[in-house]
Design a protein around this motif. Sequence first.
Motif, PDB file in Angstrom:
ATOM      1  N   TYR A  56       0.700  -1.274  -0.148  1.00  0.00           N
ATOM      2  CA  TYR A  56       0.056   0.062  -0.092  1.00  0.00           C
ATOM      3  C   TYR A  56       0.911   1.204  -0.163  1.00  0.00           C
ATOM      4  CZ  TYR A  56      -4.013  -2.987   1.264  1.00  0.00           C
ATOM      5  OH  TYR A  56      -4.886  -4.082   1.280  1.00  0.00           O
ATOM      6  N   ASN A 106     -12.545  -5.019   1.150  1.00  0.00           N
ATOM      7  CA  ASN A 106     -11.920  -3.545   1.004  1.00  0.00           C
ATOM      8  C   ASN A 106     -10.602  -3.518   0.639  1.00  0.00           C
ATOM      9  OD1 ASN A 106     -14.422  -2.259   1.812  1.00  0.00           O
ATOM     10  ND2 ASN A 106     -14.304  -2.595   3.897  1.00  0.00           N
ATOM     11  N   LYS A 107     -10.158  -4.353  -0.024  1.00  0.00           N
ATOM     12  CA  LYS A 107      -8.734  -4.848  -0.121  1.00  0.00           C
ATOM     13  C   LYS A 107      -7.786  -3.587  -0.717  1.00  0.00           C
ATOM     14  CE  LYS A 107      -7.922  -8.243  -2.772  1.00  0.00           C
ATOM     15  NZ  LYS A 107      -7.110  -7.695  -3.914  1.00  0.00           N
ATOM     16  N   TYR A 110      -5.634   0.781   2.457  1.00  0.00           N
ATOM     17  CA  TYR A 110      -4.982   0.266   3.878  1.00  0.00           C
ATOM     18  C   TYR A 110      -5.728   0.259   4.833  1.00  0.00           C
ATOM     19  CZ  TYR A 110      -1.365   0.096   7.218  1.00  0.00           C
ATOM     20  OH  TYR A 110      -0.448  -0.150   8.368  1.00  0.00           O
ATOM     21  N   VAL A 113      -8.967  -2.292   4.754  1.00  0.00           N
ATOM     22  CA  VAL A 113      -8.825  -3.709   4.425  1.00  0.00           C
ATOM     23  C   VAL A 113      -9.094  -4.462   5.725  1.00  0.00           C
ATOM     24  CG1 VAL A 113      -6.349  -3.527   4.885  1.00  0.00           C
ATOM     25  CG2 VAL A 113      -7.669  -5.567   3.548  1.00  0.00           C
TER      26      VAL A 113
END
Length: 352
Positions: A56, A106-107, A110, A113
């Motif tokens: 991320y 919600n990958k 950051y 997730v």
Amino acid sequence: MKKLILFLVVTSFLLTANSCCRQHLEEGYFTEALIPISVDWKVAGIDPQNVSVLFYDEYSNDLIVQHYFENNDRPVQSYVRVPPGKYNVLVFNELPGQISNVDIGNKDDYYKVEAYGRKASNIRLSVSDDNYIGHTGELASIIVKDFEVTADMVYHTNILGLKDDSSTGITEVSDKLMGLVPLSRLSTLEISIKYKGLDNAYMPALVNVHNMSYSYFFYNNKNGMSAASYQFTAGDRVYDDNSSTEGTVSGSVDLFGVMGDRNSITDQPESEPIILDVQLMLVDKDKTVITRSYNITDLIKFKDESSGTIVIELELTDDDPLPEVEPGSGDKGGFETELIDWNVVVVPLIAK
């Protein structure tokens, strides 16, 4: 003299052109550094099939690189190509969706997730309309913060190769993803309840625990604030010494844990106390089912395991004896022990 000057000018031009061409070939063509990775899962106590690595951007929090590989025993388990930048690197076991009763949502962000539970199947005699989720599988993770990939690392790993170079310190930087040690991010609820008149009930008992957490957020190592319920059986019955009527019933379940802070009730909302409902099937001919309900919010204790697992312990005594009934005949069994469909997913992945 003029010929000498002309020769020097031409030679200088050729050298300059050649240098520019070399720079273009060596630096312009390669845009990503080659980063080695190795992960040690022994402390977490698991042996995953696959590994997920998500990079991320440290400033935008966007997902830049996602890398997956099959878990293996090689000194360097995998290599991943990453463009220059600063990252927070999230590593967890298995592929998204591969862990039993756990999905990754919600990958792409950051700070959003999370690991969350799947809807449970085969719920028996539910006492409310709560959101029941299945017993969680194994989830372990680690975050490497402030991981920087530089242009020098791009050059070093693509042109010079992955070699020790103490003079530049490049090898030390690129080794930040080597020897990672993830920890478990889940909890285990262990209950033990003492009853009088325990001989009046079949085993196992059916247990519902309400207002536990539905999810886990990786970035801050906290559980989500959405409520969920779990159902499991407690089938271990032990009578007190010199008694055939009084004793304890015990059992356990793997889950995300309490809301918010993983090892305290600090964040547990007052409006959503942790409620334990124990359903016992009596030994009368009608197999009457009774329910004992307890607010256990202030009764649970927390114990940190070296694996990272939080053990939530509950020991209580119910002073209200179970009803005296006339034993019936026939089947002596209580509630079925196999209540949950684990939805095990096996996904083979070729190592990179």
